[in-house]
Scaffold this active site. Structure first.
Site, PDB file in Angstrom:
ATOM      1  N   GLY A 156      24.748 -30.396 -89.532  1.00 29.18           N
ATOM      2  CA  GLY A 156      24.432 -31.716 -88.992  1.00 29.18           C
ATOM      3  C   GLY A 156      25.085 -31.949 -87.651  1.00 29.18           C
ATOM      4  N   ALA A 157      25.011 -30.941 -86.778  1.00 33.66           N
ATOM      5  CA  ALA A 157      25.753 -30.992 -85.512  1.00 33.66           C
ATOM      6  C   ALA A 157      24.882 -31.312 -84.309  1.00 33.66           C
ATOM      7  CB  ALA A 157      26.472 -29.663 -85.285  1.00 33.66           C
ATOM      8  N   ARG A 162      23.992 -34.274 -83.240  1.00 35.37           N
ATOM      9  CA  ARG A 162      24.445 -35.474 -82.539  1.00 35.37           C
ATOM     10  C   ARG A 162      25.678 -36.025 -83.251  1.00 35.37           C
ATOM     11  NH1 ARG A 162      19.463 -38.447 -84.699  1.00 35.37           N
ATOM     12  NH2 ARG A 162      18.720 -38.364 -82.550  1.00 35.37           N
ATOM     13  N   VAL A 172      19.995 -28.983 -94.931  1.00 36.78           N
ATOM     14  CA  VAL A 172      21.120 -28.759 -95.839  1.00 36.78           C
ATOM     15  C   VAL A 172      20.844 -29.372 -97.210  1.00 36.78           C
ATOM     16  CG1 VAL A 172      23.512 -29.432 -96.255  1.00 36.78           C
ATOM     17  CG2 VAL A 172      22.848 -28.488 -94.043  1.00 36.78           C
ATOM     18  N   SER A 230      34.393 -39.934 -96.050  1.00 34.84           N
ATOM     19  CA  SER A 230      34.203 -41.227 -95.393  1.00 34.84           C
ATOM     20  C   SER A 230      35.104 -42.250 -96.062  1.00 34.84           C
ATOM     21  CB  SER A 230      32.749 -41.685 -95.515  1.00 34.84           C
ATOM     22  OG  SER A 230      32.613 -43.048 -95.110  1.00 34.84           O
ATOM     23  N   TYR A 240      25.681 -43.155-101.052  1.00 34.47           N
ATOM     24  CA  TYR A 240      26.618 -42.646-100.049  1.00 34.47           C
ATOM     25  C   TYR A 240      28.048 -42.643-100.582  1.00 34.47           C
ATOM     26  CZ  TYR A 240      28.755 -42.112 -95.419  1.00 34.47           C
ATOM     27  OH  TYR A 240      29.465 -41.656 -94.346  1.00 34.47           O
ATOM     28  N   LYS A 252      30.355 -39.324-101.141  1.00 37.05           N
ATOM     29  CA  LYS A 252      31.588 -39.115-100.386  1.00 37.05           C
ATOM     30  C   LYS A 252      32.814 -39.081-101.290  1.00 37.05           C
ATOM     31  CE  LYS A 252      29.986 -38.666 -96.205  1.00 37.05           C
ATOM     32  NZ  LYS A 252      30.068 -37.351 -95.538  1.00 37.05           N
TER      33      LYS A 252
END
Length: 300
Positions: free
Chosen positions: A12-13, A15, A63, A142, A155, A159
């Site tokens: 997930g690189a 941005r 992913v 997170s 989410y 996390k």
């Protein structure tokens, strides 16, 4: 700090935080596999890294699946001969409160964040073992996984699970010399722009304007403020650090605690419901935890 000779993957690189991690790792000398579902974004990140004198290749797997994880690791080995660092950053948001959450949205978030961390972490650990041990797993958590975050059912579950994986994998992989740590980022990215109190600050950050000193001191800055922690954890200097959840944001670094009992009482013969009703107000109630600490500044 130098990572010359090391090979890193960042999922997930394309941005945001992932891009900042990839660029910082490359600037420190690592060869980087830049993964993103949007291959065009991954290529843009690679171009920026190469323009700055770094080494990187793009990879476009979505992913989540075992096949995607194995393809990402295979790219590192095929292009650079090995793998030393896996940063599991990829994620999506489908924010809904419990009563409004639909199965497909929940499943997508868990598939990307939690299952994606599992499959990529496993694929990397297998490669580390094949190479003779060592390696760095850097899992991205997170604040939303550490405390309440209203409206983020999938989410927060993902996390929180990622930090659980961190502790378990650290214990399992310690003998091989592999370290496993979670980074808990707080940053002004597009993913937090929907929070009304942060929208203006996100716009400032995107324009490259300085973040107010009091905001930075409170632990909120840009993606570039989080990236040095990732570089450090990828380095030889961090070889003795494992099983930790480490927060980073603005001018602030923090260590998150592991869950622990806050009070325990033993009653011979066990606890009946009536005994609990009698003891709870004085023995247990003073120690109940505050669940309403909303994560308003979650870095996502």
């Amino acid at each position: 700090m130098q990572l010359t000779g090391k090979v890193a993957v960042v999922t997930g690189a394309g941005r945001g935080l992932g891009q900042a991690y990839a660029r910082a790792l490359a600037a420190a000398g690592a060869a980087v596999v830049v993964n993103d579902l949007d291959l065009d974004l991954a290529e843009e990140t690679v171009a920026a890294i190469r323009a700055a004198g770094g080494t990187a290749v793009a990879e476009g797997s979505a992913v989540g699946s075992t096949e995607a994880a194995e393809a990402i690791v295979a790219t590192a080995v095929e292009q650079f001969g090995r793998l030393d660092v896996m940063v599991t950053n990829a994620g999506v948001l489908r924010d809904r409160s419990l009563l409004k959450m639909e199965d497909p949205d929940f499943d997508l978030v868990v598939e990307t964040h939690l299952r994606g961390t599992f499959t990529c972490g496993r694929a990397a650990a297998r490669q580390f073992k094949e190479q003779g041990g060592g390696g760095r797993l850097i899992l991205i958590g997170s604040p939303a996984g550490q405390r309440a975050s209203f409206g983020q059912t999938g989410y927060t579950a993902s996390k929180a699970g990622i930090v659980g994986l961190t502790r378990t994998w650290a214990a399992e992989l310690q003998r091989s010399g592999t370290t496993v740590n979670a980074v808990i980022p707080v940053a002004l990215t597009r993913m937090v722009a929907t929070i009304p109190a942060l929208a203006e600050l996100v716009e400032k950050a995107e324009r490259g304007e300085p973040i107010p000193a009091d905001v930075r001191a409170g632990g909120l800055g840009t993606s570039d403020d989080v990236a040095p922690l990732v570089v450090f954890l990828a380095s030889d200097e961090a070889a003795g650090i494992t099983g930790q959840a480490i927060g980073a944001g603005g001018d602030r670094i923090a260590i998150w605690s592991h869950p622990t009992e806050v009070v325990a009482e033993v009653r011979e013969g066990g606890w009946s419901a009536d005994a609990l009703a009698e003891a709870f107000p004085t023995t247990f109630a003073p120690h109940l935890q505050d669940f309403q600490q909303l994560s308003q500044d979650s870095g996502k």
